[in-house]
Design an enzyme around this catalytic site. Structure first.
Site, PDB file in Angstrom:
ATOM      1  N   LYS A 111      -2.607 -14.611  -8.978  1.00  0.00           N
ATOM      2  CA  LYS A 111      -3.183 -13.275  -9.155  1.00  0.00           C
ATOM      3  C   LYS A 111      -4.260 -13.256 -10.239  1.00  0.00           C
ATOM      4  CE  LYS A 111       0.828 -10.753  -7.413  1.00  0.00           C
ATOM      5  NZ  LYS A 111       1.897  -9.771  -7.696  1.00  0.00           N
ATOM      6  N   LYS A 166       3.446 -15.218   5.722  1.00  0.00           N
ATOM      7  CA  LYS A 166       4.601 -14.329   5.607  1.00  0.00           C
ATOM      8  C   LYS A 166       4.225 -12.877   5.879  1.00  0.00           C
ATOM      9  CE  LYS A 166       8.362 -13.059   2.443  1.00  0.00           C
ATOM     10  NZ  LYS A 166       8.929 -13.236   1.079  1.00  0.00           N
ATOM     11  N   LYS A 186       3.962  -6.050   3.487  1.00  0.00           N
ATOM     12  CA  LYS A 186       3.587  -4.640   3.587  1.00  0.00           C
ATOM     13  C   LYS A 186       2.211  -4.372   2.997  1.00  0.00           C
ATOM     14  CE  LYS A 186       6.411  -3.862  -0.537  1.00  0.00           C
ATOM     15  NZ  LYS A 186       7.714  -3.341  -0.997  1.00  0.00           N
TER      16      LYS A 186
END
Length: 333
Positions: free
Chosen positions: A111, A197, A200
């Site tokens: 990140k 994967k 959401k």
């Protein structure tokens, strides 16, 4: 009875991947373990959140926990921020974990590499110690996680060993937890990119099925799911990841084994298979959704969360006091 801890961030509506890999497992675990299921809202604020939306998502996740079958008489369901011991214990953890250990964490590296590192929240670096605190406060024996969370459990185990050796005086202050990875369905893949994967946060809305998607949306997303051109329904993750992923989902929702499903569709093709898969998902999700919306309108949610916070505080504070005594904080009582 051995103890299990698990936490999910209230950062959006969970997918059917979250249901298969985590929530569905929780139902079975509560029958044989002392379970603590936490809505980890303090983890959620490592990135900016709308306060109104975050509170709605906290209640929504609680309602989904209950709607899928968690029983507050068998499991402790609570909100992380309502148990101050989590952040208090996290400071002790931070003071006994090195900067190098935190900088090696995969999620931080990934990140922070995507943005200006100087502008990255310090919480992104230090949230793993909070996760360690979440686990150790309940003297957890097992933590059910997916493969992508194993690194955090390794950090927890390293900390517990270090803490017990340094401060335990020959006693076990903290329980050494073990990872509990689901034997089946622990990694449900994207419907559009079956080598990635299901998430959401996927920009492609067709890649995931939300637990609150209506039947029409579920049918449409499954119909458009990526497979291959062979038309042969068989489980082969390496060569046929798309249909293998759909078979895993079908098995999870129908309760049938993959071996019993595949012969039924020999020579039929993907169309009929996808239709039946959609109906299997809808058959499970519709009752969950009905219970979910009923819970949001009732006072039951707050009563359950109040009781959960009371019990979680009592257990967590006991462990926190042991940790504080071990490192010499405050007055020993």
């Amino acid at each position: 009875m051995e103890t299990i801890f698990s936490g999910i961030q209230p950062s959006g509506i969970p997918t059917i991947g979250n249901y298969i890999g985590a929530m569905k497992q929780f139902i079975a675990l509560q029958e044989n373990y002392d379970c603590y299921y936490c809505i980890v809202d303090e983890h959620a604020i490592t990135v900016p959140q709308d306060r109104i939306k975050l509170r709605e998502q906290i209640r929504g996740l609680t309602a989904l926990y209950l709607a899928v079958g968690l029983d507050p008489a068998k499991s402790t369901i609570f909100i992380q921020s309502e148990v101050p011991a989590h952040t208090q214990a996290a400071w002790i953890v931070q003071c006994n974990i090195s900067l190098g250990e935190l900088e090696r964490m995969t999620q931080f590296k990934d990140k922070s590499a995507k943005s200006n590192r100087a502008g990255v929240s310090a919480g992104l670096l230090t949230y793993p110690p909070l996760m360690v605190a979440d686990i150790i406060l309940y003297q957890s024996n097992f933590v059910p996680v997916g493969e992508d969370q194993k690194q955090h459990l390794e950090l927890t185990r390293d900390f517990v060993d270090r803490f017990n050796n340094k401060y335990g005086n020959g006693n076990q202050v903290l329980t050494l937890p073990e990872v509990k990875i689901p034997k089946f369905g622990g990694r449900i893949m994207s419907l559009q990119e079956p080598t990635k994967k299901m998430s959401k946060s996927d920009d492609n809305q067709k890649g995931f099925i939300s637990m609150l998607d209506d039947p029409a949306s579920i049918r449409k997303k499954i119909k458009s799911a990526v497979t291959d051109s062979s038309g042969v329904i068989e489980f082969d993750v390496e060569n046929k990841p798309g249909i293998s992923n759909l078979l895993t989902i079908y098995s999870a929702f129908s309760g049938e084994t993959i071996e019993s499903i595949t012969p039924r569709y020999e020579g039929v093709g993907y169309g009929k298979f996808k239709e039946d898969l959609a109906e299997a998902v809808i058959a499970v999700m519709e009752p969950i959704q009905e219970r979910y919306y009923a819970l949001l309108k009732s006072d039951e949610l707050d009563e359950i969360l109040d009781a959960g916070a009371k019990h979680a505080n009592a257990v967590a504070n006991k462990t926190l006091k042991k940790m504080q005594n071990a490192v010499g904080l405050g007055r020993k009582r």
